[in-house]
Design a protein around this motif. Structure first.
Motif, PDB file in Angstrom:
ATOM      1  N   ILE A 175     -47.155  30.437 -17.361  1.00  0.00           N
ATOM      2  CA  ILE A 175     -47.421  30.702 -18.843  1.00  0.00           C
ATOM      3  C   ILE A 175     -46.471  30.077 -19.786  1.00  0.00           C
ATOM      4  O   ILE A 175     -46.928  29.402 -20.747  1.00  0.00           O
ATOM      5  CB  ILE A 175     -47.314  32.261 -18.957  1.00  0.00           C
ATOM      6  N   GLY A 176     -45.043  29.810 -19.119  1.00  0.00           N
ATOM      7  CA  GLY A 176     -44.163  29.023 -20.018  1.00  0.00           C
ATOM      8  C   GLY A 176     -44.635  27.598 -20.038  1.00  0.00           C
ATOM      9  O   GLY A 176     -44.467  27.136 -20.978  1.00  0.00           O
ATOM     10  N   ASN A 177     -45.175  27.160 -18.903  1.00  0.00           N
ATOM     11  CA  ASN A 177     -45.547  25.444 -19.041  1.00  0.00           C
ATOM     12  C   ASN A 177     -46.598  25.327 -19.996  1.00  0.00           C
ATOM     13  O   ASN A 177     -46.550  24.370 -20.776  1.00  0.00           O
ATOM     14  CB  ASN A 177     -45.946  25.181 -17.619  1.00  0.00           C
ATOM     15  N   TYR A 178     -47.363  26.463 -19.887  1.00  0.00           N
ATOM     16  CA  TYR A 178     -48.781  26.186 -20.931  1.00  0.00           C
ATOM     17  C   TYR A 178     -48.199  26.075 -22.283  1.00  0.00           C
ATOM     18  O   TYR A 178     -48.646  25.303 -23.135  1.00  0.00           O
ATOM     19  CB  TYR A 178     -49.552  27.240 -20.712  1.00  0.00           C
ATOM     20  N   PHE A 182     -48.163  22.092 -23.638  1.00  0.00           N
ATOM     21  CA  PHE A 182     -49.091  21.842 -24.647  1.00  0.00           C
ATOM     22  C   PHE A 182     -49.115  22.390 -26.083  1.00  0.00           C
ATOM     23  O   PHE A 182     -50.008  22.264 -26.932  1.00  0.00           O
ATOM     24  CB  PHE A 182     -50.696  22.388 -23.984  1.00  0.00           C
ATOM     25  N   GLY A 183     -47.912  23.117 -26.404  1.00  0.00           N
ATOM     26  CA  GLY A 183     -47.625  23.628 -27.940  1.00  0.00           C
ATOM     27  C   GLY A 183     -48.841  24.694 -27.998  1.00  0.00           C
ATOM     28  O   GLY A 183     -49.075  24.819 -29.254  1.00  0.00           O
ATOM     29  N   ALA A 184     -49.015  25.692 -26.921  1.00  0.00           N
ATOM     30  CA  ALA A 184     -49.669  26.949 -27.310  1.00  0.00           C
ATOM     31  C   ALA A 184     -49.063  27.696 -28.415  1.00  0.00           C
ATOM     32  O   ALA A 184     -47.930  28.015 -28.454  1.00  0.00           O
ATOM     33  CB  ALA A 184     -50.111  27.501 -25.884  1.00  0.00           C
ATOM     34  N   PHE A 185     -49.872  28.478 -28.947  1.00  0.00           N
ATOM     35  CA  PHE A 185     -49.441  29.477 -29.878  1.00  0.00           C
ATOM     36  C   PHE A 185     -48.501  29.127 -30.811  1.00  0.00           C
ATOM     37  O   PHE A 185     -47.580  29.803 -31.338  1.00  0.00           O
ATOM     38  CB  PHE A 185     -48.862  30.784 -29.254  1.00  0.00           C
ATOM     39  N   GLY A 186     -48.639  27.834 -31.240  1.00  0.00           N
ATOM     40  CA  GLY A 186     -47.927  27.225 -32.358  1.00  0.00           C
ATOM     41  C   GLY A 186     -46.585  26.987 -31.887  1.00  0.00           C
ATOM     42  O   GLY A 186     -45.480  26.611 -32.686  1.00  0.00           O
ATOM     43  N   ALA A 187     -46.369  26.710 -30.518  1.00  0.00           N
ATOM     44  CA  ALA A 187     -44.695  26.555 -30.008  1.00  0.00           C
ATOM     45  C   ALA A 187     -44.780  24.939 -29.829  1.00  0.00           C
ATOM     46  O   ALA A 187     -45.758  24.072 -29.937  1.00  0.00           O
ATOM     47  CB  ALA A 187     -44.782  26.641 -28.607  1.00  0.00           C
ATOM     48  N   PRO A 188     -43.519  24.388 -30.187  1.00  0.00           N
ATOM     49  CA  PRO A 188     -43.272  22.954 -30.217  1.00  0.00           C
ATOM     50  C   PRO A 188     -43.687  22.369 -28.611  1.00  0.00           C
ATOM     51  O   PRO A 188     -43.606  23.075 -27.699  1.00  0.00           O
ATOM     52  CB  PRO A 188     -41.698  22.831 -30.312  1.00  0.00           C
ATOM     53  N   VAL A 192     -41.140  17.763 -20.578  1.00  0.00           N
ATOM     54  CA  VAL A 192     -40.154  18.210 -19.296  1.00  0.00           C
ATOM     55  C   VAL A 192     -39.122  19.341 -19.712  1.00  0.00           C
ATOM     56  O   VAL A 192     -38.796  20.049 -19.061  1.00  0.00           O
ATOM     57  CB  VAL A 192     -39.403  16.759 -18.871  1.00  0.00           C
ATOM     58  N   THR A 193     -38.910  19.164 -20.982  1.00  0.00           N
ATOM     59  CA  THR A 193     -37.913  20.330 -21.437  1.00  0.00           C
ATOM     60  C   THR A 193     -38.379  21.525 -21.391  1.00  0.00           C
ATOM     61  O   THR A 193     -37.895  22.538 -20.971  1.00  0.00           O
ATOM     62  CB  THR A 193     -37.301  20.261 -22.981  1.00  0.00           C
ATOM     63  N   GLY A 194     -39.623  21.946 -21.600  1.00  0.00           N
ATOM     64  CA  GLY A 194     -40.433  22.981 -21.479  1.00  0.00           C
ATOM     65  C   GLY A 194     -40.589  23.530 -20.191  1.00  0.00           C
ATOM     66  O   GLY A 194     -40.428  24.455 -19.917  1.00  0.00           O
ATOM     67  N   VAL A 195     -40.725  22.661 -19.224  1.00  0.00           N
ATOM     68  CA  VAL A 195     -40.890  22.948 -17.699  1.00  0.00           C
ATOM     69  C   VAL A 195     -39.701  23.383 -17.420  1.00  0.00           C
ATOM     70  O   VAL A 195     -39.598  24.419 -16.587  1.00  0.00           O
ATOM     71  CB  VAL A 195     -41.417  21.711 -16.993  1.00  0.00           C
ATOM     72  N   ALA A 196     -38.507  22.925 -17.733  1.00  0.00           N
ATOM     73  CA  ALA A 196     -37.143  23.259 -17.443  1.00  0.00           C
ATOM     74  C   ALA A 196     -36.884  24.655 -17.876  1.00  0.00           C
ATOM     75  O   ALA A 196     -36.454  25.563 -17.129  1.00  0.00           O
ATOM     76  CB  ALA A 196     -36.186  22.330 -17.724  1.00  0.00           C
TER      77      ALA A 196
END
Length: 454
Positions: A175-178, A182-188, A192-196
């Motif tokens: 869920i966090g990766n998604y 991919f910037g879901a729900f308006g997230a930046p 790689v930073t998001g995966v971490a």
């Protein structure tokens, strides 16, 4: 109230192994989810995380030396009906790995760039790999505690608990990766930073749940006050006597893999990416061997604790043939559908062609790996922890690294030469381990047997 011995008698390979299998499968799915989702974002990101994870794998091995000793000692003492001693080992292992984890977390955060330079990472991958290594590596002490708590609950026979925690971690991670890739729900869009971030958050949550399971299963009987009464010299000595040689074999393997990764890095980003994709697929075949090896280790530790040496001897051999058959079958299936599977990750024809060849070669590689994953775990469970290290160092460096450089780099065979080296290393070590087990020199090497003798 049921005794520990009656509980040990009820342990079966299937009952212990299937939750371990699912747990490892979920761990692999977590890594594959990272790889698959990043592959839709950027191939360079995949290679960057792959190199960073080579370093993380080495660090996890360092945590594993306490976890390995914990699993074996607790199971042996429970088999011998010494629950108090088993609980003392549990407390010491938790604190020891926490301290060790904090130290290594500091090293990864502060010296991450220097470590990546040593890995000969291509310059275009440095920034992304460093971000991942500092974020995930900086809280790697959480992984140290997860491994220790998991070892404790599994050695008590509660292998399903670790499976449930891993399942929850997987869901949170995906869920966090998604959201962040991919910037879901308006997230930046963080890549790689998001995966971490997803990885660290899911592990933190998993640690909390594991602590809850531990207290529930042991009915709150965790003697923390034991550490305030005296310095646990004997317990630490036992953990280190099993754990350090066990970690030495793992450490040698991962260090040799890091050196081989440096060879692969010199072949270019495409070679690095191909290796990551192939390993992410083939892991699903050799996880059978990993799960059976871990389940067998727990059973043999109980049997050794109860003094049932003959049953322990035959349990290892039965488990070995099961593991070899299952991993070979799995690898053949993956090889048959190699282009389709690799096509999930990439549309690069060069990567798909070379990766397909490596998957075919893995049909020979994986049965050899099964020898090591099952027999070495059995030797450790019996207390024979030094022999696998000596043979491992000789083979991993004398065969795997040497042949990788000779065939892969000097002769220009590339990844095909690397895979030839892997095959030779796994089979040579595996056969030598089987010979050692059949020699039965491991009898009377366990701490429980030595205490009985005294």
């Amino acid at each position: 109230m049921k005794t520990t011995q009656s509980k040990a008698a009820k342990l079966t390979l299937f009952a212990l192994t299937w939750p371990i299998f699912i747990e490892i499968l979920l761990h692999m799915l977590m890594g594959n989810a990272d790889t698959l989702m990043l592959s839709q974002y950027d191939d360079n990101a995949v290679a960057a995380v792959g190199v960073a994870n080579q370093i993380m794998s080495l660090i996890i091995v360092m945590f594993g030396f306490v976890a390995t000793g914990t699993t074996i000692l607790i199971a042996q003492y429970l088999g011998a009906n010494n629950e108090e001693k088993a609980n003392h080992i549990a407390v010491v292992s938790i604190v020891a790995n926490l301290v060790f984890g904090l130290l290594l977390s500091f090293v990864l955060f502060v010296f991450g760039e220097q470590l990546l330079v040593l890995m000969n990472i291509p310059i275009e991958l440095m920034d992304q790999a460093l971000i991942y290594l500092q974020v995930v590596g900086g809280i790697s002490f959480v992984q140290a505690l997860i491994m220790t708590l998991g070892a404790i609950v599994k050695s008590h026979g509660f292998t399903k608990d670790a499976m449930y925690v891993t399942l929850g971690m997987n869901v949170v991670n995906v869920i966090g990766n998604y959201i962040f890739i991919f910037g879901a729900f308006g997230a930046p869009v963080l890549g790689v930073t998001g995966v971490a971030i997803s990885t660290t958050f899911s592990r933190g949550l998993g640690l909390i749940i594991l602590f809850i399971f531990l207290y529930k299963r042991l009915k709150g009987n965790i003697p923390w006050s034991f550490l305030t009464r005296k310095f646990p010299k004997n317990e630490l000595r036992q953990l280190l006597k099993i754990g350090i040689p066990s970690a030495g074999e793992h450490l040698s393997y991962n260090a040799s893999q890091m050196v081989i990764t440096i060879f692969i890095a010199s072949m270019g980003t495409a070679a690095l990416t191909t290796r990551v994709y192939v390993m992410n697929i083939i892991m699903f075949a050799f996880l059978f061997s990993i799960a059976i090896g871990q389940g067998t280790q727990i059973i043999i530790s109980y049997l050794i604790g109860e003094g049932r040496i003959k049953e322990a001897y035959h349990r290892c051999l039965k488990s070995l043939w099961i593991a070899m058959a299952m991993c070979t079958f799995g690898t053949i299936i993956f090889a048959l559908f190699r282009e389709t599977l690799l096509g999930i990750f990439t549309d690069n024809p060069e990567v798909i062609k070379l990766g397909g060849i490596l998957m075919i070669m893995s049909i020979i590689l994986e049965p050899g790996r099964a020898f090591n994953l099952v027999v070495i775990n059995s030797l450790r469970a019996a207390g024979d922890v030094k022999y696998p290290v000596y043979i491992g160092i000789l083979s991993m460096w004398g065969v795997a690294v040497t042949v990788s450089y000779g065939a892969g780099v000097m002769l220009g065979l590339g990844l095909i030469g690397i895979w030839l080296a892997f095959i030779l290393d796994e089979w040579i070590r595996g056969v030598l381990m089987l010979i050692r087990w059949r020699s039965r020199k491991w009898e009377n090497m366990s701490f429980v047997e030595k205490e009985k003798a005294v």
